[in-house]
Design an enzyme around this catalytic site. Structure first.
Site, PDB file in Angstrom:
ATOM      1  N   ASP A  45      14.567  19.649   0.938  1.00 20.11           N
ATOM      2  CA  ASP A  45      14.324  19.000  -0.030  1.00 20.11           C
ATOM      3  C   ASP A  45      15.629  18.561  -0.652  1.00 20.11           C
ATOM      4  O   ASP A  45      16.665  19.083  -0.482  1.00 20.11           O
ATOM      5  CB  ASP A  45      13.759  19.985  -1.350  1.00 20.11           C
ATOM      6  CG  ASP A  45      12.872  19.004  -2.230  1.00 20.11           C
ATOM      7  OD1 ASP A  45      11.776  19.255  -2.425  1.00 20.11           O
ATOM      8  OD2 ASP A  45      13.583  18.406  -3.200  1.00 20.11           O
ATOM      9  N   LYS A  50      15.670  23.867  -5.955  1.00 24.23           N
ATOM     10  CA  LYS A  50      14.355  24.377  -5.533  1.00 24.23           C
ATOM     11  C   LYS A  50      14.600  25.079  -4.110  1.00 24.23           C
ATOM     12  O   LYS A  50      13.852  25.973  -3.882  1.00 24.23           O
ATOM     13  CB  LYS A  50      13.317  23.029  -5.077  1.00 24.23           C
ATOM     14  CG  LYS A  50      12.467  22.495  -6.157  1.00 24.23           C
ATOM     15  CD  LYS A  50      11.740  21.766  -5.565  1.00 24.23           C
ATOM     16  CE  LYS A  50      10.894  20.738  -6.567  1.00 24.23           C
ATOM     17  NZ  LYS A  50      10.363  19.667  -6.193  1.00 24.23           N
ATOM     18  N   CYS A 279      -3.087  14.374  -8.828  1.00 21.10           N
ATOM     19  CA  CYS A 279      -3.878  13.547  -7.909  1.00 21.10           C
ATOM     20  C   CYS A 279      -4.894  12.532  -8.612  1.00 21.10           C
ATOM     21  O   CYS A 279      -4.587  11.300  -8.255  1.00 21.10           O
ATOM     22  CB  CYS A 279      -4.126  14.424  -7.040  1.00 21.10           C
ATOM     23  SG  CYS A 279      -3.260  15.289  -5.873  1.00 21.10           S
TER      24      CYS A 279
END
Ligand code: UDX
Length: 473
Positions: A45, A50, A279
């Site tokens: 990433d 993260k 989504c």
């Protein structure tokens, strides 16, 4: 007999080393689960924070069961994380691209910046035959465009192949859906890519998981078509709720009766505040946008209606709350129960619950939001709303209680106990998840979209009354 030259098959790597580019919901889950299945995996990433968190065993978002799997995967020594694309290019035989494709600012189209950047970064660095597998949800035609982009960028040319493997995982069930998916779809441009993917998913295929091998465009389409179908099913029952409101019919009973028809089925037929999340809303908009570009906009024009029905549920919920508050929301204390787009998630992207809270606030209500997991994310988006630390704190002194996300701690709460805390016993059940009879018996004015205000208007047999609350989805 075939000429041996035409039957030559480039070798695959039987136990491929994998990279997973992008460690959000999809990528982190995929990386962890692939390591659990026995593969060596490198998660990549650009966000150092993260990567640091994941390396330390911390999942940066709420997903039941995932922290335990991360701990196991790290302990196995098969999972590592990095920010280095050089390391990724060197390490992987199969590279999964799992970066986000958010809605582009000021447009309904998907923003492909991150996808393009990930494919370009890998293509420029990989020096041996490998497979780049897109998992992100993308507009149809993207894989073909990326194939050309990779061929241009890579020192290997067309040796570096692109495949598409759409992901159907649901938040809240991400581990289960990744380890035991209901189907796999491989979009491939060569038999080598298919064989390499079969090796990469061997443990899952050995469970007799259905596999559909398709061309790249079909694989891309499966994902948006599936999400459009689910969104349409939800908006269909919510459209019926609007009809119920005009006729005094009860949408909950309607959904129950429809769901018994095996051809229709009861899943995703739950009426209420509608769909949200990272989504469904953006995918139907991007699909409509792409279909218009392709000259087949008319074929999916109905998705505009699906979206509109869904958004109307939010304003109608505000209408119901206003009605219960006596017609004016100014200064009215509303307990907004839930902020996440669905229970067992801390995701507030396009969350109907938070949108309702925002609209109430704009009308002058004094809104107190409580979500068991999503308070922090919600606060980041809407710092002006008040946030409570518990259900008790949220409902104390409320004139209207609005159930907006059906967390179990809300649906299991005792209406008699809650009744002692509120200023007025008014409840709007935005998710058809509370027991209306119990609330009414405890002296509450209970309202839900698509259900009659007074119970007397529906004559129910005792056994039907018991089954009014639909089974969990
Ligand atoms: C969805 C798809 O299910 C998944 O296959 C895809 O890969 C990603 O998008 P997810 O966003 O995690 O997954 O949520 P989902 O469980 O599908 O719920 C979507 C929304 O619809 C939620 O806001 C939920 O509250 C709402 N919903 C769902 C309803 O309003 N009624 C229903 O009957 C079902």
């Amino acid at each position: 007999m075939n000429n041996p030259e035409t039957t030559f098959q480039p070798p695959i790597v039987e136990h491929p080393r994998m990279t997973v580019i992008g460690t959000g919901y999809l990528g982190a889950t995929h990386a962890i689960c692939m390591a659990i299945l026995g593969f060596d995996v490198l998660g990549v990433d650009v966000d150092q924070r993260k990567i640091d968190q994941l390396s330390m065993g911390i999942v940066p978002f709420f997903e039941p069961g995932l922290p335990e799997q991360l701990a196991l995967a790290l302990a196995s020594g098969r999972l590592r994380f990095t920010t280095s694309f050089d390391e990724a290019a060197e390490f992987g035989d199969v590279h999964y691209i799992c970066v986000g494709t958010p809605q582009a600012p000021g447009s309904e189209a998907a923003d492909l910046t991150y996808v393009d950047a990930a494919f370009t970064a890998l293509a420029g660095r990989i020096t041996r035959k490998a497979l780049l597998v897109g998992k992100s949800t993308v507009p149809i035609g993207t894989a073909q465009r990326l194939t050309a982009l990779v061929a241009e960028t890579s020192p290997l040319g067309t040796e570096l192949e692109v495949a598409w493997n759409p992901e159907f995982l649901r938040e809240g069930f991400a581990v289960q859906d990744t380890l035991h998916p209901d189907r796999l779809v491989f979009g491939v441009a060569s038999s080598w890519a298919e064989r390499q993917l079969r090796a990469a998913f061997r443990p899952i295929l050995e469970e007799d998981t259905p596999l559909v091998v398709a061309d790249l465009a079909t694989a891309e389409l499966v994902k948006v078509a599936a999400n459009s179908f689910l969104a349409t099913k939800i908006s269909y029952i919510n459209a019926m709720a609007e009809v119920c409101e005009a006729t005094g019919a009860d949408v909950n009973l309607l959904a129950l009766a429809l769901g018994y028809d095996a051809r229709i089925g009861s899943r995703f037929l739950k009426p209420g505040l509608g769909f949200g999340g990272g989504c469904l809303p953006k995918d139907i908009r991007a699909f409509k946008f792409r279909a218009e570009q392709l000259g087949v906009g008319q074929a999916v024009a109905f998705l505009g209606e699906v979206d509109a029905i869904n958004l109307r549920r939010r304003s109608r919920t505000v209408d119901l709350i206003r009605e219960l508050a006596g017609g004016d929301l100014t200064g009215v204390r509303v307990a907004a129960l839930g902020a996440a787009f669905k229970p067992n998630s801390d995701d507030v992207r396009d969350a109907p619950a938070l949108d309702v809270a925002r609209m109430l606030y704009l009308e002058g209500a004094s809104v107190v939001v409580f979500d068991p997991e999503a308070n922090e994310n919600a606060h980041r988006v809407y710092p002006d709303l008040d946030y409570a630390d518990s259900l008790t704190e949220a409902v104390t002194g409320a004139h209207v209680v609005a159930l907006l996300t059906e967390w179990e701690q809300f649906t299991a709460a005792d209406p008699t106990v809650l009744g002692r805390l509120v200023a007025s016993k008014n409840v709007v059940d935005g998710r058809h998840a509370l027991d209306a009879d119990r609330y009414r018996a405890a002296g509450w004015e209970y309202r839900a979209l698509g259900r009659p205000a007074a119970p007397e208007t529906v004559v129910l047999a005792d056994h039907a009354r018991d089954s009014v609350v639909l089974p969990a989805l």
